[in-house]
Design a protein around this motif. Structure first.
Motif: not given
Length: 459
Positions: A213-238
């Motif tokens: 519900k939180v992610m839906e209201r923020l307009g972003i997705g919920l990943p299947p697993s947390g990405w605290g140490s998986a920084r590929d998300i930020v790396a892709e943007y950069q």
């Protein structure tokens, strides 16, 4: 001043107010508080915290009403990036209801989710202005689709192309960048509420309903697993920003090169208050494209920094995600400035058509060497034709004689190519290949793929 993009005097030379606002300190804090408010509201709806707590947190979580000095003091004493902000909200909440703020997540959940919201907002700004540049380039491409100019390879005159093909080539690369940005949401625009080690235990039995519900209201997705140490998300943007910077830098550099005194095919539009050199009044320096290239190099070099953050240890490694605080704002702000600066050049570009034609004729027909070789090769063989044409070129270069005359003076060439045939071959419009068709294809591709552009801007 710690950074040029924050300079009181130079900030607008290295960034734009619109993009700096995305990463403004107080706006970032408010974004974090907004996430906390949404979390509290969802938890209240699901009976995890009292409804009055959620209402009180929402009423008091406003950065403009908080004690900023208290926050600064807390940051100095604790070194913690979020707790002093939460404390400032808590003390303003009545009846001890502030105890329910930040109920379950960890600091990085809030800050990484806030970072994703920043990247989402920034990418839309970049996307919007890249669309405008693509449109301007396609208009130039259509206007000049049949206008011959010198194609250069190895920094030398090669074969004829059209000016429209050059613009279309830039536009096609921009469209690929636009498609890269459009593809990011399902992989990059993902939030987190996964707790200290990623188990979501802090949210209790209703962890998934809360997070969804939180992610839906923020307009972003919920990943299947947390990405605290998986920084590929930020790396892709950069990395995507780095590639966009490569495109913008290439275009800016080409305009910069074609503006040099010896070429002078392009000129940057003169602004109302243009100065140029402080000591040489005659100079018309291509200063805007110079700045574009410089800023693009910074953005491109931040991509490897983001890739390095992907090597993290265990379930949380602050050494990785702290790098984002430096590189994401810097790359976003500088890239947007480079894009908007280049836009002013592309939309007001001064094109010297006569100079382009003069440069095309600089080698007095030698640019037809390939066409002459293939025409002659049908009669004497391709390799023999290559040697004959090459000898005529060397003779013209060394003696200063007319290339056309040397061709006709050679017995073998004259026996196989008439003067009328030679004149017919030496027509630039016959040697630009599929330039016009490529221009049309670039426009068609932009229109076809652009059908989903607004979907990205409204996501």
């Amino acid at each position: 001043m710690a950074h040029i993009i924050d300079s009181e005097f130079y900030c607008n030379g290295w960034g734009t107010p619109e993009m700096r606002a995305v990463f403004d300190d107080r706006r970032r804090y408010q974004r974090w508080l907004d996430i906390e408010v949404v979390l509290a509201e969802v938890q209240a709806e699901l009976g995890v915290i009292p409804a009055e707590a959620a209402r009180e947190i929402k009423a008091k979580a406003k950065i403009e009403e908080l004690d900023i000095d208290m926050i600064k003091d807390g940051l100095a004493k604790t070194g913690h990036s979020l707790v002093p902000l939460l404390k400032a909200v808590q003390v303003r909440c009545a009846d001890n209801l502030g105890e329910h703020i930040h109920y379950g997540p960890t600091t990085q959940d809030i800050e990484d989710t806030g970072g994703v919201l920043e990247m989402k907002e920034a990418s839309k700004i970049l996307f919007r202005d890249l669309l405008r540049m693509e449109k301007a380039l396609n208009e130039l491409a259509a206007k000049y689709k049949d206008f011959p100019m010198t194609g250069r390879t190895h920094n030398q005159h090669g074969l004829p192309i059209t000016l429209g093909l050059k613009f279309a080539n830039w536009s096609a690369e921009l469209r690929r960048d636009l498609e890269r940005i459009k593809s990011m949401p399902p992989r990059v625009f993902l939030g987190m509420l996964h707790g200290g080690t990623g188990t979501m235990a802090g949210l209790g039995e209703q962890a998934y309903p809360i997070a969804e519900k939180v992610m839906e209201r923020l307009g972003i997705g919920l990943p299947p697993s947390g990405w605290g140490s998986a920084r590929d998300i930020v790396a892709e943007y950069q990395v995507v920003l780095g590639m966009v910077a490569g495109t913008v830098g290439r275009i800016a550099n080409e305009i910069f090169q074609l503006a040099r005194t010896e070429i002078q095919e392009f000129k940057e539009p003169l602004g109302e208050h243009y100065v140029g050199s402080s000591t040489m009044p005659h100079k018309r320096n291509p200063e805007v494209t110079e700045f574009c290239v410089a800023m693009c190099r910074v953005v491109m070099n931040n991509a490897p920094l983001a890739l390095q953050s992907m090597i993290a240890e265990h379930e949380r490694d602050t050494r990785s995600w702290r790098l984002d605080w430096h590189s994401i704002p810097e790359s976003s702000i500088m890239l947007h400035k480079a894009i908007t600066a280049l836009l002013t050049i592309v939309e007001g570009l001064e094109i010297d058509e006569q100079r382009i034609t003069d440069n095309l004729n600089m080698l007095e027909g030698m640019l037809f060497s390939e066409a002459l070789m293939f025409h002659l090769g049908k009669k004497v063989g391709k390799q023999t034709a290559h040697h004959l044409i090459r000898d005529a070129i060397l003779g013209a270069t060394q003696s200063g004689k007319c290339f056309r005359e040397l061709l006709l003076a050679d017995e073998t060439i004259a026996a196989n190519i008439s003067e009328a045939e030679l004149d017919s071959i030496m027509d630039y419009s016959k040697h630009v290949g599929q330039s016009a068709r490529q221009v049309a294809h670039v426009k068609e591709t932009a229109e076809r793929l652009g059908a989903t552009d607004q979907d990205f801007l409204s996501c």
